[in-house]
Scaffold this motif. Structure first.
Motif, PDB file in Angstrom:
ATOM      1  N   MET A   1      60.849 -27.428 -36.106  1.00 44.50           N
ATOM      2  CA  MET A   1      59.555 -27.978 -36.504  1.00 44.50           C
ATOM      3  C   MET A   1      59.149 -29.014 -35.454  1.00 44.50           C
ATOM      4  SD  MET A   1      58.386 -29.990 -39.993  1.00 44.50           S
ATOM      5  CE  MET A   1      59.346 -28.897 -40.963  1.00 44.50           C
ATOM      6  N   ASN A   2      57.886 -28.957 -35.055  1.00 46.91           N
ATOM      7  CA  ASN A   2      57.462 -29.908 -34.031  1.00 46.91           C
ATOM      8  C   ASN A   2      57.122 -31.270 -34.628  1.00 46.91           C
ATOM      9  OD1 ASN A   2      54.710 -30.097 -34.796  1.00 46.91           O
ATOM     10  ND2 ASN A   2      54.203 -28.285 -33.616  1.00 46.91           N
ATOM     11  N   THR A   3      56.938 -32.232 -33.744  1.00 47.98           N
ATOM     12  CA  THR A   3      56.704 -33.620 -34.158  1.00 47.98           C
ATOM     13  C   THR A   3      55.429 -33.766 -34.972  1.00 47.98           C
ATOM     14  OG1 THR A   3      57.874 -34.376 -32.203  1.00 47.98           O
ATOM     15  CG2 THR A   3      56.471 -35.972 -33.306  1.00 47.98           C
ATOM     16  N   ASN A   5      53.929 -31.601 -36.942  1.00 48.34           N
ATOM     17  CA  ASN A   5      54.167 -31.113 -38.305  1.00 48.34           C
ATOM     18  C   ASN A   5      55.031 -32.086 -39.095  1.00 48.34           C
ATOM     19  OD1 ASN A   5      52.684 -28.828 -37.682  1.00 48.34           O
ATOM     20  ND2 ASN A   5      54.481 -27.569 -37.277  1.00 48.34           N
ATOM     21  N   SER A   6      56.048 -32.639 -38.465  1.00 45.01           N
ATOM     22  CA  SER A   6      56.921 -33.615 -39.134  1.00 45.01           C
ATOM     23  C   SER A   6      56.139 -34.842 -39.568  1.00 45.01           C
ATOM     24  CB  SER A   6      58.063 -34.030 -38.221  1.00 45.01           C
ATOM     25  OG  SER A   6      58.902 -32.949 -37.964  1.00 45.01           O
ATOM     26  N   SER A  10      55.523 -35.940 -43.417  1.00 47.22           N
ATOM     27  CA  SER A  10      55.953 -37.282 -43.830  1.00 47.22           C
ATOM     28  C   SER A  10      54.783 -38.072 -44.408  1.00 47.22           C
ATOM     29  CB  SER A  10      56.563 -38.047 -42.652  1.00 47.22           C
ATOM     30  OG  SER A  10      57.756 -37.433 -42.251  1.00 47.22           O
ATOM     31  N   SER A  47      54.031 -26.529 -43.981  1.00 45.39           N
ATOM     32  CA  SER A  47      55.417 -26.038 -43.952  1.00 45.39           C
ATOM     33  C   SER A  47      55.489 -24.584 -43.513  1.00 45.39           C
ATOM     34  CB  SER A  47      56.063 -26.185 -45.328  1.00 45.39           C
ATOM     35  OG  SER A  47      56.191 -27.521 -45.684  1.00 45.39           O
TER      36      SER A  47
END
Length: 98
Positions: A1-3, A5-6, A10, A47
């Motif tokens: 998962m790329n930054t 998306n993270s 979050s 997701s």
């Protein structure tokens, strides 16, 4: 998962944990149609498809939520009652139902 998306996931987690309970947990879309809230739908889309890949579906969901809010606001004006806060803009807009 790329930054990206993270960070998006979050941010949604923080919103769902701390802000959504203050406004009543439900967006206009969920209040009118039932099912998952916009934040839950966007979380699922990010997701599954990523933030960039899911952007068209995310935008469509928010547009549908805006339309649901307009419908519920019309019902309120005619004596119906709705409860929640529209999540479709920078300023939360309260409404009542019941």
């Amino acid at each position: 998962m790329n930054t990206l998306n993270s960070v998006a996931l979050s941010s949604i987690d923080v919103y769902q944990r701390w802000l959504s309970p203050l406004k009543g947990f439900r967006c206009a879309h969920a209040a009118l149609f039932g099912g998952e809230s916009c934040s839950a739908a966007v979380r699922r889309l990010v997701s599954e498809q990523g933030l960039v890949g899911g952007r068209a579906e995310i935008a469509a969901r928010f547009q549908t939520c805006r339309q649901a809010y307009g419908h519920l606001l019309g019902a309120q004006a005619t004596g119906g009652r709705v409860q929640g806060v529209c999540c479709c803009g920078p300023v939360p807009i309260p409404f009542r139902c019941g």
